[in-house]
Design a protein around this motif. Structure first.
Motif, PDB file in Angstrom:
ATOM      1  N   LEU A  65       0.822  -1.206   0.000  1.00 35.68           N
ATOM      2  CA  LEU A  65       0.000   0.000   0.000  1.00 35.68           C
ATOM      3  C   LEU A  65       0.861   1.262   0.000  1.00 35.68           C
ATOM      4  O   LEU A  65       0.543   2.247  -0.680  1.00 35.68           O
ATOM      5  N   LEU A  66       1.959   1.240   0.736  1.00 34.84           N
ATOM      6  CA  LEU A  66       2.839   2.399   0.787  1.00 34.84           C
ATOM      7  C   LEU A  66       3.506   2.642  -0.562  1.00 34.84           C
ATOM      8  O   LEU A  66       3.567   3.788  -1.041  1.00 34.84           O
ATOM      9  N   TYR A  67       3.969   1.575  -1.197  1.00 32.11           N
ATOM     10  CA  TYR A  67       4.634   1.732  -2.491  1.00 32.11           C
ATOM     11  C   TYR A  67       3.654   2.233  -3.547  1.00 32.11           C
ATOM     12  O   TYR A  67       3.948   3.154  -4.303  1.00 32.11           O
ATOM     13  N   ASP A  68       2.476   1.623  -3.595  1.00 33.02           N
ATOM     14  CA  ASP A  68       1.504   1.931  -4.644  1.00 33.02           C
ATOM     15  C   ASP A  68       0.839   3.299  -4.484  1.00 33.02           C
ATOM     16  O   ASP A  68       0.499   3.939  -5.476  1.00 33.02           O
ATOM     17  N   ASN A  69       0.642   3.720  -3.229  1.00 30.20           N
ATOM     18  CA  ASN A  69      -0.174   4.902  -2.997  1.00 30.20           C
ATOM     19  C   ASN A  69       0.580   6.124  -2.482  1.00 30.20           C
ATOM     20  O   ASN A  69       0.028   7.233  -2.523  1.00 30.20           O
ATOM     21  N   VAL A  70       1.799   5.940  -2.019  1.00 26.11           N
ATOM     22  CA  VAL A  70       2.538   7.065  -1.444  1.00 26.11           C
ATOM     23  C   VAL A  70       3.861   7.299  -2.166  1.00 26.11           C
ATOM     24  O   VAL A  70       4.104   8.381  -2.698  1.00 26.11           O
ATOM     25  N   VAL A  71       4.710   6.290  -2.183  1.00 27.93           N
ATOM     26  CA  VAL A  71       6.055   6.477  -2.724  1.00 27.93           C
ATOM     27  C   VAL A  71       6.065   6.548  -4.247  1.00 27.93           C
ATOM     28  O   VAL A  71       6.718   7.403  -4.847  1.00 27.93           O
ATOM     29  N   PHE A  72       5.337   5.641  -4.895  1.00 26.42           N
ATOM     30  CA  PHE A  72       5.346   5.583  -6.356  1.00 26.42           C
ATOM     31  C   PHE A  72       3.917   5.352  -6.849  1.00 26.42           C
ATOM     32  O   PHE A  72       3.606   4.322  -7.452  1.00 26.42           O
ATOM     33  N   PRO A  73       3.002   6.316  -6.628  1.00 20.45           N
ATOM     34  CA  PRO A  73       1.600   6.116  -7.009  1.00 20.45           C
ATOM     35  C   PRO A  73       1.412   6.100  -8.510  1.00 20.45           C
ATOM     36  O   PRO A  73       2.178   6.702  -9.264  1.00 20.45           O
ATOM     37  N   THR A  74       0.389   5.382  -8.936  1.00 19.36           N
ATOM     38  CA  THR A  74       0.041   5.348 -10.350  1.00 19.36           C
ATOM     39  C   THR A  74      -0.529   6.690 -10.748  1.00 19.36           C
ATOM     40  O   THR A  74      -1.394   7.238 -10.067  1.00 19.36           O
ATOM     41  N   GLN A  75      -0.050   7.240 -11.864  1.00 17.70           N
ATOM     42  CA  GLN A  75      -0.504   8.540 -12.321  1.00 17.70           C
ATOM     43  C   GLN A  75      -1.259   8.393 -13.627  1.00 17.70           C
ATOM     44  O   GLN A  75      -0.895   7.605 -14.499  1.00 17.70           O
ATOM     45  N   ASP A  76      -2.340   9.167 -13.742  1.00 19.51           N
ATOM     46  CA  ASP A  76      -3.073   9.191 -15.002  1.00 19.51           C
ATOM     47  C   ASP A  76      -2.262   9.959 -16.031  1.00 19.51           C
ATOM     48  O   ASP A  76      -1.541  10.895 -15.707  1.00 19.51           O
ATOM     49  N   PRO A  77      -2.390   9.601 -17.300  1.00 18.91           N
ATOM     50  CA  PRO A  77      -1.645  10.312 -18.343  1.00 18.91           C
ATOM     51  C   PRO A  77      -1.900  11.820 -18.317  1.00 18.91           C
ATOM     52  O   PRO A  77      -0.995  12.616 -18.530  1.00 18.91           O
ATOM     53  N   ASP A  78      -3.162  12.240 -18.024  1.00 25.75           N
ATOM     54  CA  ASP A  78      -3.485  13.657 -18.007  1.00 25.75           C
ATOM     55  C   ASP A  78      -2.734  14.385 -16.909  1.00 25.75           C
ATOM     56  O   ASP A  78      -2.240  15.492 -17.079  1.00 25.75           O
ATOM     57  N   SER A  79      -2.627  13.713 -15.713  1.00 26.48           N
ATOM     58  CA  SER A  79      -1.946  14.369 -14.603  1.00 26.48           C
ATOM     59  C   SER A  79      -0.447  14.477 -14.873  1.00 26.48           C
ATOM     60  O   SER A  79       0.214  15.402 -14.433  1.00 26.48           O
ATOM     61  N   VAL A  80       0.098  13.497 -15.620  1.00 20.09           N
ATOM     62  CA  VAL A  80       1.518  13.558 -15.969  1.00 20.09           C
ATOM     63  C   VAL A  80       1.799  14.726 -16.899  1.00 20.09           C
ATOM     64  O   VAL A  80       2.811  15.412 -16.790  1.00 20.09           O
ATOM     65  N   ARG A  81       0.834  14.976 -17.799  1.00 22.47           N
ATOM     66  CA  ARG A  81       1.017  16.083 -18.735  1.00 22.47           C
ATOM     67  C   ARG A  81       0.632  17.443 -18.125  1.00 22.47           C
ATOM     68  O   ARG A  81       0.816  18.486 -18.728  1.00 22.47           O
ATOM     69  N   GLY A  82       0.068  17.380 -16.912  1.00 23.32           N
ATOM     70  CA  GLY A  82      -0.281  18.625 -16.235  1.00 23.32           C
ATOM     71  C   GLY A  82      -1.610  19.188 -16.696  1.00 23.32           C
ATOM     72  O   GLY A  82      -1.895  20.360 -16.511  1.00 23.32           O
ATOM     73  N   VAL A  83      -2.489  18.340 -17.271  1.00 24.43           N
ATOM     74  CA  VAL A  83      -3.794  18.795 -17.754  1.00 24.43           C
ATOM     75  C   VAL A  83      -4.759  18.866 -16.590  1.00 24.43           C
ATOM     76  O   VAL A  83      -4.798  17.938 -15.796  1.00 24.43           O
TER      77      VAL A  83
END
Length: 255
Positions: free
Chosen positions: A237-255
């Motif tokens: 849970l810590l790895y997936d949600n805090v340290v290295f959470p999954t990001q949506d493509p839109d959030s990566v592009r800053g949309v």
């Protein structure tokens, strides 16, 4: 190593259907084979050290180093050989952490557990029979340790192990190839060196269960389940949600 995509919501019937698909059946067989050889090496190394070393040295630093090296080599190899078929869990705690994190469905996780536990018992039976009745060692806690303290120790070690599994198998990181399984094995070996004299350094409920069944000694068995399962859950849970959470493509592009 590990399939990291979150599983899409499906009905219970569909999940059971997935659990009996040919790929799933191959995964269970891969888990059985890899866990068998892992337990064979770990428990066998402990038996070998007791056979070769004098009685006074059987619980000494030489034996600890032997078991730690066997742990590191065996787990690295076991994870590597099963990685493409099953993800290379080799450990009910890893499977539990993956199920809680949504990387594997619950029915499939239960079949993973059955494969791992059966493999551990079979490996210990094989050692018992082929070594002509040699004593199968079980995991024990030091006299000065409490069950709660040993559980905490096992939980922290399993946290480190499962966190390494997540990091080594995450496709979002650069490809680690053979280094991934090696990192997992080295973490296990280091943990055995650090905590072996105190709690046994199991980190693997299946390994502890198999040796306990064949030896007929279940004292403090809960230590090797409660601690590792909680540690694995927190790590995932810590790895997936805090340290290295999954990001949506839109959030990566800053949309």
């Amino acid at each position: 190593m590990l399939i990291f995509g979150k599983m899409a919501p499906t009905s219970l019937t569909a999940r059971f259907g997935q659990s009996f698909a040919p790929a799933s059946l191959r995964a269970y067989l891969a888990e059985f084979i890899s866990t068998f050889f892992y337990v064979f090496a770990v428990v066998g190394s402990a038996m070998a050290s007791r056979k070769l070393l004098p009685e006074a040295a059987a619980a000494g630093p030489s034996s600890l180093v032997i078991v730690a090296i066997a742990n590191a080599f065996a787990l690295s190899s076991a994870v590597y050989i099963a990685a493409n078929a099953s993800g290379g869990h080799v450990n009910p705690a890893v499977t539990f952490g993956m199920a809680v994190g949504g990387h594997i469905n619950v029915p499939t996780a239960l079949f993973y557990w059955i494969s791992q536990m059966l493999a551990s018992v079979m490996a210990c039976i094989f050692l018992k029979v082929t070594t002509v009745g040699q004593h199968v060692p079980t995991y024990t806690i030091a006299e000065e340790m409490t069950g709660f303290g040993a559980s905490l120790l096992e939980g922290v070690m399993t946290f480190g192990l499962v966190y390494t599994v997540y990091a080594a198998g995450d496709p979002r990181r650069s490809s680690l190839g053979v280094i991934g399984p090696l990192a997992v094995g080295l973490m296990a070996g280091a943990n055995v060196l650090a905590a072996g004299p105190f709690s046994g350094g199991s980190m693997n409920p299946a390994c502890a269960f198999g040796s306990a069944v064949i030896a007929g000694r279940f004292k403090n068995q809960a230590v090797y389940w409660v601690g590792p399962l909680i540690g694995a859950t927190v790590a995932g849970l810590l790895y997936d949600n805090v340290v290295f959470p999954t990001q949506d493509p839109d959030s990566v592009r800053g949309v």
